[in-house]
Scaffold this motif. Structure first.
Motif, PDB file in Angstrom:
ATOM      1  N   GLU A   1       5.584  12.482  -3.687  1.00 35.07           N
ATOM      2  CA  GLU A   1       5.344  11.195  -2.658  1.00 35.07           C
ATOM      3  C   GLU A   1       5.220  12.193  -1.548  1.00 35.07           C
ATOM      4  O   GLU A   1       4.911  11.390  -0.755  1.00 35.07           O
ATOM      5  CB  GLU A   1       6.282  10.600  -2.491  1.00 35.07           C
TER       6      GLU A   1
ATOM      7  N   ILE B   1       5.167   9.333   4.739  1.00 37.26           N
ATOM      8  CA  ILE B   1       6.607   9.635   3.820  1.00 37.26           C
ATOM      9  C   ILE B   1       7.499  11.089   4.969  1.00 37.26           C
ATOM     10  O   ILE B   1       8.385  10.947   4.181  1.00 37.26           O
ATOM     11  CB  ILE B   1       6.165   9.355   2.730  1.00 37.26           C
TER      12      ILE B   1
ATOM     13  N   SER C   1       6.315   0.396  -3.376  1.00 37.49           N
ATOM     14  CA  SER C   1       6.181  -0.303  -1.938  1.00 37.49           C
ATOM     15  C   SER C   1       7.048   0.229  -1.384  1.00 37.49           C
ATOM     16  O   SER C   1       7.375  -0.295  -0.604  1.00 37.49           O
ATOM     17  CB  SER C   1       7.330  -1.337  -3.131  1.00 37.49           C
ATOM     18  N   ARG C   2       6.917   1.550  -1.657  1.00 38.66           N
ATOM     19  CA  ARG C   2       7.526   2.989  -0.987  1.00 38.66           C
ATOM     20  C   ARG C   2       6.770   3.298  -0.059  1.00 38.66           C
ATOM     21  O   ARG C   2       6.726   4.055   1.138  1.00 38.66           O
ATOM     22  CB  ARG C   2       8.636   3.932  -1.230  1.00 38.66           C
TER      23      ARG C   2
ATOM     24  N   GLN D   1       6.736   0.388  -8.130  1.00 40.38           N
ATOM     25  CA  GLN D   1       8.438   1.008  -7.569  1.00 40.38           C
ATOM     26  C   GLN D   1       7.532   1.533  -6.317  1.00 40.38           C
ATOM     27  O   GLN D   1       8.137   2.020  -5.052  1.00 40.38           O
ATOM     28  CB  GLN D   1       8.947   1.475  -8.763  1.00 40.38           C
TER      29      GLN D   1
END
Lengths: 141, 426
Positions: free
Chosen positions: B399, B405, B370-371, B367
């Motif tokens: 993250e 990000i 994928s970000r 998960q």
């Protein structure tokens, strides 16, 4: 709901460049899961052979891996051409690989027999003009 | 025996926190956190790739010094054959003589240990029940990469001791018999081209204790030996090893010594990993013997050598030309050459002890992955986006440590600030 890991890998006919990447990914997942090395090796061999079969012989298809704490299941299904004589296909040394595949070193005719030998359960169904489905199961200790 | 010991270390004062070593580690064992590199103990195989690649010379191998040997009353030098290749115009005998002038009373060539291991390997090859291909146990970094990443291949590793161990045991025994001294009064020191062998002494594989007391790097002895070898060319001293044993120092030397047809020699840790993957997938079914070396060129290309590995390979070939000594026939004393313990798998790659939990973590990793942008840039301090996702799941970072990000979050925040400013004006 028991935890199951599921991965789906599309495989294209003739894609020798990516051939083996799906089974490498499966291997990595299983290693990080902590699967015992002898089981891991059996799954690696079977998944590699399955993937190559899709690349060399099928018109395209997919490989699906599911894993939980008891079993690893490996399935392939494709769009064709289908196997006319399953018993012959399962014979060691029999191969219908084309010249391109043979020139790359494939075509020894050991794919399906290797898969059957390494899996704890092995099932194959095929229909000419429709496609082939293979289901393999590996027991975790 | 210290199972967490690694000879590869970081000199913090010199480390800049750049991404060089981070990106070149073959086991993804390095992270950059808090402005300097950290080595993950469980994953490091002491291959020395980071030592080679660090522009600031911040990565070092902790080895013994010529001062350390003075702790022993009697001192034996075990030169690895790659030492000979550091002095390209010198006959081997001159180098052996010179070692006795820098603090050692006796010299015993590791190449003689290699000769014994060659004979033992030839014996083992006759046993058709043992799994193929046989994998050489000569390079400790390769054995360790198998323990970490390819544990399914552990049964293929030859259960034989390192040539330096075989040589050390014999050297000590012969010296004690000849001089009537106790074994613990003798210090046996390996002259090493690499970090992995130093680690193998302090943290042995397949045996409880090493027969070697320490290792001195070739870089260190080079300075002491060079002036002694300047003038001396003539010597009566001869090598007691066969040319086959001496040529173990270069890649392919071991396979050639064994004289087996279907053998493969691979050098460079990335190449070794690639081939081991193929062996694991049963793609190299006919192969009888696999010789892997973490260093390009073989041991002559180790991180602690002085000479360029291509020059060194040539040098050692010329130094062995004209040598006529043949390998002795017949089986070897098993007690001298066999490992006493099983080689164990290193389970550090698994995410959790419990498979169910590991599966949950794998899904979480996917998960997160994928970000992530997928640039594998190393700015977060992990070598790839995939390892970064794993580090997040293991709880080591968040993250927001990903600079892309963070940038995206800042952009959103900036937009929100603009919106806020506009409402105030109304």
């Amino acid at each position: 709901m028991s935890d199951t890991l599921r991965r789906e890998y599309p495989v294209e006919h003739g894609d020798y460049i990516r051939a083996g990447e799906s089974s490498a990914d499966i291997k990595r997942c299983l290693r990080q899961m902590g699967v015992a090395s002898n089981t891991l090796r059996r799954v690696s061999v079977a998944s590699y052979e399955a993937e190559l079969n899709l690349v060399i012989h099928s018109l395209g298809g997919k490989m699906v891996m599911e894993a939980d704490s008891d079993y690893i299941t490996l399935c392939t299904e494709d769009k064709g051409p289908g196997i006319p004589d399953l018993a012959l296909a399962m014979k060691e040394g029999y191969s219908t690989a084309d010249d391109e595949a043979r020139s790359l070193g494939f075509g020894a005719g050991m794919g399906l027999p290797n898969m059957k030998r390494n899996a704890d359960d092995f099932d194959i169904e095929s229909c000419v003009g429709q496609g082939t489905q293979i289901r393999m199961r590996f027991k975790l200790q | 025996m210290d199972s967490r010991y690694h000879s590869v270390r970081l000199d913090r004062d010199r480390c800049r926190g750049c991404t060089n070593c981070l990106m070149h580690c073959p086991t993804d064992a390095i992270r950059v956190r808090g402005d300097h590199a950290h080595i993950i103990n469980e994953l490091c195989i002491d291959c020395g790739a980071c030592i080679r690649v660090c522009s600031y010379h911040a990565k070092v191998a902790m080895t013994n010094t010529l001062k350390d040997i003075q702790a022993f009353k009697h001192r034996i030098a075990l030169p690895a054959p790659s030492l000979y290749a550091q002095f390209k115009h010198q006959p081997i005998g001159a180098i052996l003589d010179a070692l006795k002038e820098i603090g050692f009373q006796e010299v015993f060539e590791v190449a003689r240990g290699a000769d014994l291991v060659t004979r033992a390997t030839k014996e083992l090859l006759k046993d058709r029940r043992l799994p193929r291909p046989f994998i050489s146990s000569a390079c400790p970094a390769v054995t360790r990469i198998i323990q970490v990443r390819f544990p399914g291949l552990i049964p293929n590793i030859l259960p034989l001791r390192q040539p330096m161990e075989v040589a050390a045991q014999i050297a000590r025994r012969e010296y004690c018999e000849k001089h009537g001294v106790a074994p613990d009064e003798v210090g046996v020191f390996f002259i090493t081209p690499c970090a992995a062998k130093m680690t193998a002494i302090k943290n042995p594989i397949g045996q409880r204790r090493s027969s070697v007391d320490g290792a001195i790097s070739m870089m260190e002895v080079y300075g002491s030996l060079m002036p002694l070898l300047g003038h001396r060319r003539e010597t009566l001293t001869q090598s007691q090893a066969t040319p086959l044993g001496i040529l173990w120092a270069k890649t392919g030397g071991e396979a050639e010594a064994i004289g087996i047809g279907n053998a493969m020699a691979v050098d460079g840790i990335d190449n070794v990993i690639r081939v081991l993957e193929e062996i694991e997938d049963h793609k190299l079914n006919d192969l009888e013997f696999f010789e892997g070396a973490a260093c390009v060129g073989g041991c002559v290309g180790g991180p602690l050598v002085f000479e360029n590995n291509y020059v060194a390979k040539n040098a050692i070939r010329m130094q062995t030309e004209g040598m006529t000594k043949q390998l002795e026939e017949g089986p070897v004393n098993r007690h001298e050459v066999m490992l006493s313990e099983r080689i164990r798998a290193n389970e550090s790659m698994r995410l959790d002890e419990n498979i169910g939990t590991a599966i949950k973590k794998l899904e979480e990793m996917n998960q997160i992955l994928s970000r992530l942008p997928g640039y594998d840039c190393g700015s977060c301090g992990s070598p790839t986006c995939r390892t970064f996702a794993e580090d997040i799941v293991r709880g080591y970072c968040t993250e927001m440590d990903c600079i892309f990000i963070l940038k995206e979050r800042l952009r959103v925040m900036a937009q929100q600030m603009v919106d806020l400013a506009q409402t105030r004006r109304e």
